[in-house]
Write a protein that holds these residues in place. Sequence first.
Motif, PDB file in Angstrom:
ATOM      1  N   LEU A  36      40.454  14.914  15.727  1.00 52.60           N
ATOM      2  CA  LEU A  36      41.680  15.213  16.474  1.00 52.60           C
ATOM      3  C   LEU A  36      42.606  14.007  16.487  1.00 52.60           C
ATOM      4  O   LEU A  36      43.806  14.127  16.197  1.00 52.60           O
ATOM      5  CB  LEU A  36      41.324  15.637  17.900  1.00 52.60           C
ATOM      6  N   LEU A  37      42.055  12.845  16.802  1.00 57.22           N
ATOM      7  CA  LEU A  37      42.875  11.632  16.838  1.00 57.22           C
ATOM      8  C   LEU A  37      43.417  11.271  15.460  1.00 57.22           C
ATOM      9  O   LEU A  37      44.576  10.858  15.322  1.00 57.22           O
ATOM     10  CB  LEU A  37      42.071  10.479  17.436  1.00 57.22           C
ATOM     11  N   ALA A  38      42.594  11.423  14.433  1.00 56.81           N
ATOM     12  CA  ALA A  38      43.046  11.137  13.063  1.00 56.81           C
ATOM     13  C   ALA A  38      44.157  12.098  12.658  1.00 56.81           C
ATOM     14  O   ALA A  38      45.147  11.682  12.045  1.00 56.81           O
ATOM     15  CB  ALA A  38      41.876  11.232  12.091  1.00 56.81           C
ATOM     16  N   GLY A  39      43.991  13.372  12.988  1.00 54.11           N
ATOM     17  CA  GLY A  39      45.022  14.358  12.662  1.00 54.11           C
ATOM     18  C   GLY A  39      46.332  14.055  13.355  1.00 54.11           C
ATOM     19  O   GLY A  39      47.404  14.121  12.738  1.00 54.11           O
ATOM     20  N   ILE A  40      46.260  13.709  14.627  1.00 56.85           N
ATOM     21  CA  ILE A  40      47.478  13.353  15.364  1.00 56.85           C
ATOM     22  C   ILE A  40      48.134  12.125  14.731  1.00 56.85           C
ATOM     23  O   ILE A  40      49.361  12.082  14.547  1.00 56.85           O
ATOM     24  CB  ILE A  40      47.162  13.121  16.853  1.00 56.85           C
ATOM     25  N   GLY A  41      47.311  11.138  14.383  1.00 57.37           N
ATOM     26  CA  GLY A  41      47.853   9.941  13.736  1.00 57.37           C
ATOM     27  C   GLY A  41      48.539  10.253  12.416  1.00 57.37           C
ATOM     28  O   GLY A  41      49.623   9.736  12.124  1.00 57.37           O
ATOM     29  N   LEU A  42      47.931  11.116  11.608  1.00 54.54           N
ATOM     30  CA  LEU A  42      48.548  11.481  10.325  1.00 54.54           C
ATOM     31  C   LEU A  42      49.826  12.284  10.521  1.00 54.54           C
ATOM     32  O   LEU A  42      50.809  12.080   9.787  1.00 54.54           O
ATOM     33  CB  LEU A  42      47.551  12.257   9.460  1.00 54.54           C
ATOM     34  N   VAL A  43      49.847  13.172  11.498  1.00 53.93           N
ATOM     35  CA  VAL A  43      51.076  13.927  11.765  1.00 53.93           C
ATOM     36  C   VAL A  43      52.195  12.968  12.172  1.00 53.93           C
ATOM     37  O   VAL A  43      53.332  13.086  11.698  1.00 53.93           O
ATOM     38  CB  VAL A  43      50.845  15.010  12.836  1.00 53.93           C
ATOM     39  N   LEU A  44      51.870  12.003  13.024  1.00 56.71           N
ATOM     40  CA  LEU A  44      52.876  11.006  13.414  1.00 56.71           C
ATOM     41  C   LEU A  44      53.319  10.168  12.219  1.00 56.71           C
ATOM     42  O   LEU A  44      54.506   9.849  12.074  1.00 56.71           O
ATOM     43  CB  LEU A  44      52.332  10.115  14.527  1.00 56.71           C
ATOM     44  N   TYR A  45      52.378   9.812  11.351  1.00 53.87           N
ATOM     45  CA  TYR A  45      52.709   9.048  10.148  1.00 53.87           C
ATOM     46  C   TYR A  45      53.706   9.818   9.282  1.00 53.87           C
ATOM     47  O   TYR A  45      54.732   9.279   8.860  1.00 53.87           O
ATOM     48  CB  TYR A  45      51.435   8.735   9.348  1.00 53.87           C
ATOM     49  N   PHE A  46      53.378  11.085   8.994  1.00 56.65           N
ATOM     50  CA  PHE A  46      54.244  11.861   8.118  1.00 56.65           C
ATOM     51  C   PHE A  46      55.571  12.220   8.793  1.00 56.65           C
ATOM     52  O   PHE A  46      56.591  12.358   8.113  1.00 56.65           O
ATOM     53  CB  PHE A  46      53.513  13.088   7.580  1.00 56.65           C
TER      54      PHE A  46
END
Length: 112
Positions: A69-79
């Motif tokens: 969940l945290l990794a997904g949120i981080g990637l969404v913020l990155y993109f």
Amino acid sequence: MSTAYVVVTVLAAAMAGFSAGSVFLRAAWVVQPMADYGIPQSWLPWLGSAKAAGAVGLLAGLFVPVIGLLAGIGLVLYFAGAVIAVLRARSYAHVPFPLVYAAPVVAALALA
């Protein structure tokens, strides 16, 4: 855990990992547009590391859901930041590229 979730998560991790590898290897088709957007070359290792960490985190999330969940949120913020960088550079034709990488991450988050 559904099969769809596993497949989409592995796809999202593979795409993020591929994108990270492209940055680490300084692929011209990645590095040149980033320079055109005004991204300093000194940021490339950090940006590649963020994507690589996100990819690993998505895979780890198959076993420890909060990490995914945290990794997904981080990637969404990155993109999302990548889309903003492209828009600031007025390279509107390039907006779909970060969205293509973000889409499976969003789908994985939705299926989680």
